[in-house]
Design a protein around this motif. Structure first.
Motif, PDB file in Angstrom:
ATOM      1  N   TYR A 138       0.876  -1.427  -0.089  1.00 58.56           N
ATOM      2  CA  TYR A 138      -0.039  -0.143  -0.010  1.00 58.56           C
ATOM      3  C   TYR A 138       0.760   1.304   0.095  1.00 58.56           C
ATOM      4  CZ  TYR A 138      -3.368   3.365   1.034  1.00 58.56           C
ATOM      5  OH  TYR A 138      -4.205   4.478   1.146  1.00 58.56           O
ATOM      6  N   CYS A 139       1.619   1.482   1.110  1.00 55.51           N
ATOM      7  CA  CYS A 139       2.137   2.727   1.182  1.00 55.51           C
ATOM      8  C   CYS A 139       3.487   2.854   0.208  1.00 55.51           C
ATOM      9  CB  CYS A 139       2.669   3.057   2.749  1.00 55.51           C
ATOM     10  SG  CYS A 139       1.239   3.511   3.832  1.00 55.51           S
ATOM     11  N   ASN A 140       4.081   1.801   0.216  1.00 58.05           N
ATOM     12  CA  ASN A 140       5.407   1.411  -0.558  1.00 58.05           C
ATOM     13  C   ASN A 140       6.349   2.857  -0.171  1.00 58.05           C
ATOM     14  OD1 ASN A 140       6.930   0.145  -2.498  1.00 58.05           O
ATOM     15  ND2 ASN A 140       6.240   1.299  -4.190  1.00 58.05           N
ATOM     16  N   GLU A 141       6.395   2.852   0.962  1.00 58.65           N
ATOM     17  CA  GLU A 141       7.411   3.811   1.627  1.00 58.65           C
ATOM     18  C   GLU A 141       6.939   5.492   1.597  1.00 58.65           C
ATOM     19  OE1 GLU A 141      11.610   2.682   1.498  1.00 58.65           O
ATOM     20  OE2 GLU A 141      11.046   0.426   1.055  1.00 58.65           O
ATOM     21  N   ILE A 149      -0.887   5.769   8.552  1.00 59.07           N
ATOM     22  CA  ILE A 149      -0.956   4.459   9.168  1.00 59.07           C
ATOM     23  C   ILE A 149      -0.474   4.294  10.724  1.00 59.07           C
ATOM     24  CG2 ILE A 149      -0.187   1.887   9.290  1.00 59.07           C
ATOM     25  CD1 ILE A 149      -2.150   2.867   6.660  1.00 59.07           C
ATOM     26  N   ASP A 150       0.339   4.906  10.800  1.00 60.75           N
ATOM     27  CA  ASP A 150       0.985   5.043  12.370  1.00 60.75           C
ATOM     28  C   ASP A 150       0.117   5.983  13.175  1.00 60.75           C
ATOM     29  OD1 ASP A 150       3.382   3.646  11.751  1.00 60.75           O
ATOM     30  OD2 ASP A 150       4.795   5.567  11.375  1.00 60.75           O
ATOM     31  N   GLU A 151      -0.456   7.030  12.996  1.00 59.80           N
ATOM     32  CA  GLU A 151      -1.244   7.852  13.467  1.00 59.80           C
ATOM     33  C   GLU A 151      -2.700   7.524  13.624  1.00 59.80           C
ATOM     34  OE1 GLU A 151      -2.512  12.435  14.009  1.00 59.80           O
ATOM     35  OE2 GLU A 151      -0.784  11.810  12.707  1.00 59.80           O
ATOM     36  N   TYR A 152      -3.251   6.807  12.698  1.00 57.13           N
ATOM     37  CA  TYR A 152      -4.599   6.666  12.778  1.00 57.13           C
ATOM     38  C   TYR A 152      -5.229   5.028  12.809  1.00 57.13           C
ATOM     39  CZ  TYR A 152      -5.407  11.496  11.566  1.00 57.13           C
ATOM     40  OH  TYR A 152      -5.575  12.827  11.626  1.00 57.13           O
ATOM     41  N   PHE A 153      -4.419   4.283  12.183  1.00 55.11           N
ATOM     42  CA  PHE A 153      -4.894   2.709  11.592  1.00 55.11           C
ATOM     43  C   PHE A 153      -5.481   2.089  13.005  1.00 55.11           C
ATOM     44  CE2 PHE A 153      -4.770  -1.490  10.713  1.00 55.11           C
ATOM     45  CZ  PHE A 153      -5.620  -1.648   9.450  1.00 55.11           C
TER      46      PHE A 153
END
Length: 178
Positions: A138-141, A149-153
Motif C-alpha cells: 500500500y504505502c510503498n514507503e 498508518i502510524d497515527e490513525y490505523f
C-alpha cells in the motif's frame, strides 16, 4: 441509507444459509464485496472519523476538521489494498471457522463475524495489518501514507471492529425484512 440496504441484503443472505464450507465461502464473498462498495466505504470513513477524531463532528464538512482529511484521503484506497487480502473468503473460512464439510448454520456465521471482529483488535493482528499497509502492498514507503498508518490505523481499526460486532450481534440471524 444505501449502506443499510446493502447490509440488509447481505444479512438476508446470511440468514438463509444452510450447508457447508461452500456456504461459508459464498457468505464471505458477499461480505467482502459489500465492505468494498462505495457506500459502505463512505460509511466506514464516517465511523473512522468519529473514532479517530472525537472532537470533530462527522456530520460537518471534512474541511472543517483537519483530523478527518487524511482519513478521507487514504481510506478508500487503503480498504482496496487491505480487505481483499485479510477478508479473503478462503482465508476467513479456513482460519476462523476451521472450515470443514460440517453444516454451516446462521449461528456459525454470526459467531465467525464476532471472531473476525475480535481478531481485528488483537495486537498481533493489528501489527500484521500495519506492516502489510506500510510496505509495498500500500504505502510503498510514502512518508505521508506511513504517517497516516502510524497515527490513525490502530484506533480506526479497533473502532470499526466494535461497530461490526455490535451491528452483527443484533442483525445477523434476524435480518430486517426488505
Amino acid at each position: 441509507m444505501k449502506s443499510t440496504l446493502i447490509f440488509s441484503i447481505f444479512l438476508t443472505a446470511i440468514a438463509s444459509i444452510e450447508g457447508s464450507c461452500e456456504d461459508c465461502l459464498k457468505v464471505f464473498t458477499i461480505y467482502q464485496d459489500a465492505v468494498l462498495s462505495d457506500d459502505i466505504v463512505r460509511t466506514q470513513m464516517f465511523y473512522a472519523t468519529a473514532f479517530a477524531c472525537p472532537s470533530c463532528n462527522p456530520y460537518r464538512p471534512i474541511d472543517e476538521c483537519e483530523c478527518a482529511e487524511p482519513i478521507y484521503h487514504f481510506w478508500p484506497t487503503l480498504v482496496q489494498a487491505l480487505y481483499p487480502v485479510f477478508l479473503q473468503p478462503q482465508r476467513v473460512c479456513s482460519t476462523i471457522l476451521k472450515c470443514s464439510t460440517d453444516e454451516f448454520t446462521c449461528e456459525d456465521c454470526s459467531s465467525a463475524f464476532e471472531t473476525l471482529a475480535g481478531n481485528m483488535v488483537y495486537f498481533d493482528s493489528i501489527a500484521e495489518r500495519i506492516e502489510f499497509l506500510k510496505g509495498e502492498n500500500y504505502c510503498n514507503e510514502d512518508e505521508k501514507c506511513v504517517g497516516f498508518i502510524d497515527e490513525y490505523f490502530e484506533i480506526i481499526h479497533v473502532g470499526l471492529a466494535r461497530f461490526v460486532t455490535s451491528f452483527l450481534n443484533e442483525c445477523t440471524c434476524n435480518p430486517p425484512v426488505l
